[in-house]
Design an enzyme around this catalytic site. Structure first.
Site, PDB file in Angstrom:
ATOM      1  N   ASP A 264       0.826  -1.206   0.000  1.00  0.00           N
ATOM      2  CA  ASP A 264       0.000   0.000   0.000  1.00  0.00           C
ATOM      3  C   ASP A 264       0.860   1.257   0.000  1.00  0.00           C
ATOM      4  O   ASP A 264       2.009   1.230   0.436  1.00  0.00           O
ATOM      5  CB  ASP A 264      -0.864   0.042   1.273  1.00  0.00           C
ATOM      6  CG  ASP A 264      -2.029  -0.916   1.216  1.00  0.00           C
ATOM      7  OD1 ASP A 264      -2.104  -1.714   0.274  1.00  0.00           O
ATOM      8  OD2 ASP A 264      -2.858  -0.870   2.148  1.00  0.00           O
TER       9      ASP A 264
ATOM     10  N   HIS B 168      -5.954   2.421  -3.964  1.00  0.00           N
ATOM     11  CA  HIS B 168      -5.947   2.685  -2.520  1.00  0.00           C
ATOM     12  C   HIS B 168      -6.560   4.054  -2.227  1.00  0.00           C
ATOM     13  O   HIS B 168      -6.627   4.459  -1.075  1.00  0.00           O
ATOM     14  CB  HIS B 168      -4.483   2.632  -2.048  1.00  0.00           C
ATOM     15  CG  HIS B 168      -4.291   2.569  -0.557  1.00  0.00           C
ATOM     16  ND1 HIS B 168      -5.114   1.863   0.288  1.00  0.00           N
ATOM     17  CD2 HIS B 168      -3.340   3.117   0.249  1.00  0.00           C
ATOM     18  CE1 HIS B 168      -4.669   1.996   1.538  1.00  0.00           C
ATOM     19  NE2 HIS B 168      -3.607   2.761   1.539  1.00  0.00           N
TER      20      HIS B 168
ATOM     21  N   HIS C 182      -4.205   9.963   0.273  1.00  0.00           N
ATOM     22  CA  HIS C 182      -4.283   9.182   1.511  1.00  0.00           C
ATOM     23  C   HIS C 182      -5.034   9.986   2.567  1.00  0.00           C
ATOM     24  O   HIS C 182      -4.433  10.690   3.384  1.00  0.00           O
ATOM     25  CB  HIS C 182      -2.886   8.790   1.991  1.00  0.00           C
ATOM     26  CG  HIS C 182      -2.886   7.474   2.709  1.00  0.00           C
ATOM     27  ND1 HIS C 182      -3.500   7.289   3.927  1.00  0.00           N
ATOM     28  CD2 HIS C 182      -2.405   6.266   2.357  1.00  0.00           C
ATOM     29  CE1 HIS C 182      -3.355   6.022   4.300  1.00  0.00           C
ATOM     30  NE2 HIS C 182      -2.690   5.372   3.357  1.00  0.00           N
TER      31      HIS C 182
ATOM     32  N   HIS D  78       3.996  -2.102   3.178  1.00  0.00           N
ATOM     33  CA  HIS D  78       3.963  -0.721   2.676  1.00  0.00           C
ATOM     34  C   HIS D  78       5.248  -0.362   1.936  1.00  0.00           C
ATOM     35  O   HIS D  78       6.340  -0.676   2.412  1.00  0.00           O
ATOM     36  CB  HIS D  78       3.739   0.243   3.839  1.00  0.00           C
ATOM     37  CG  HIS D  78       2.442  -0.006   4.559  1.00  0.00           C
ATOM     38  ND1 HIS D  78       2.292  -1.006   5.490  1.00  0.00           N
ATOM     39  CD2 HIS D  78       1.228   0.589   4.441  1.00  0.00           C
ATOM     40  CE1 HIS D  78       1.039  -1.014   5.915  1.00  0.00           C
ATOM     41  NE2 HIS D  78       0.369  -0.057   5.294  1.00  0.00           N
TER      42      HIS D  78
HETATM   43 ZN   LIG Z   1      -2.383   3.325   3.187  1.00  0.00          ZN
END
Ligand SMILES: [Zn+2]
Length: 261
Positions: free
Chosen positions: A49, A100, A104, A196
């Protein structure tokens, strides 16, 4: 005074239903969002991610190529547009690209129009720019709201919500050996592992993805020794029928309910 209390109660109930309950539904009751694919047998979906990140993602792609492993990258659409060459390399090297979000941000507090942008506009941008078929959406920090959950239930609009069944706190700089043993402790057939490839997200520790890059060769080896194979999420779905929402989640597959996702 009583009127005010009524207003406060109604607002609280609406907020609970809109922003809190959907996450209790997916995270506590483990419903609707895809979090593992038990029918896939000894396979683990390797997912990353928060990228693409020019500082880490190219080196991660190098090491994945050395290990002969492909993964699913849940990318932030705005970052994907800024670093298109990295996404193009992912595609060229056989990795899967999923969404995603556009940025963010915390989805539970977004109004429906902004939530739509996070899910569908972001996916559309990736489709248009890279000619991709995007199948999966993972909400930022794994937190959704009612519209996002409703729109993606059962993949009705072409996108299915995905969370994870193994999360190991890799957003903190953690020795690869520690990350590996956390993963092995939680290992189960059809697991979805989240890691990540960026440290730009709020709550991430600077340099944490370095350890994730270091982890890859020893993780691949440790899983192979146990008869497990790492791959993109699409391979797990191809290998078995996806667990229906609300089923197959009784293994007690643990995750660390800390922070970023
Ligand atoms: Zn994330």
């Amino acid at each position: 005074m009583r009127g005010w209390w009524l207003v406060v109660l109604v607002v609280a109930a609406v907020a609970l239903g809109y922003a809190v309950m959907p996450n209790i539904w997916t995270r506590v009751f483990k419903r609707t969002a895809l979090r593992r694919v038990p029918a896939a047998g000894r396979r683990v979906a390797l997912t990353f991610d928060d990228g693409p990140d020019p500082k880490y993602t190219p080196r991660l792609l190098d090491v994945l190529a050395q290990c002969g492993v492909r993964a699913t990258f849940f990318v932030i659409a705005e970052k994907a547009m800024r670093h298109a060459e990295i996404v193009e390399r992912m595609i060229r090297e056989g990795h899967e690209v999923a969404v995603h979000g556009m940025r963010h941000v915390l989805v539970p507090v977004l109004p429906p129009r902004s939530a739509w942008e996070q899910v569908f506009t972001a996916a559309e941008k990736l489709r248009e720019r890279f000619g991709l078929s995007i199948r999966w959406y993972r909400p930022t920090w794994g937190l959704c709201n009612l519209p996002a959950l409703w729109w993606t239930r059962g993949g009705r609009r072409g996108l299915r919500m995905v969370t994870w069944s193994i999360m190991v706190g890799d957003w903190r700089r953690t020795a690869p050996g520690v990350l590996r043993s956390r993963i092995l402790r939680r290992l189960h057939p059809g697991a979805i592992l989240v890691l990540h490839d960026s440290d730009e997200t709020w709550g991430s520790e600077a340099g944490a993805p370095e350890r994730v890059i270091e982890l890859m060769p020893e993780l691949t080896e440790a899983l192979a020794a146990r008869g497990y194979r790492l791959g993109p999420l699409r391979d797990l779905l191809a290998a078995g029928v996806a667990a229906q929402p609300g089923t197959g989640d009784s293994s007690g597959a643990a995750s660390v309910p800390l922070r970023p996702q």
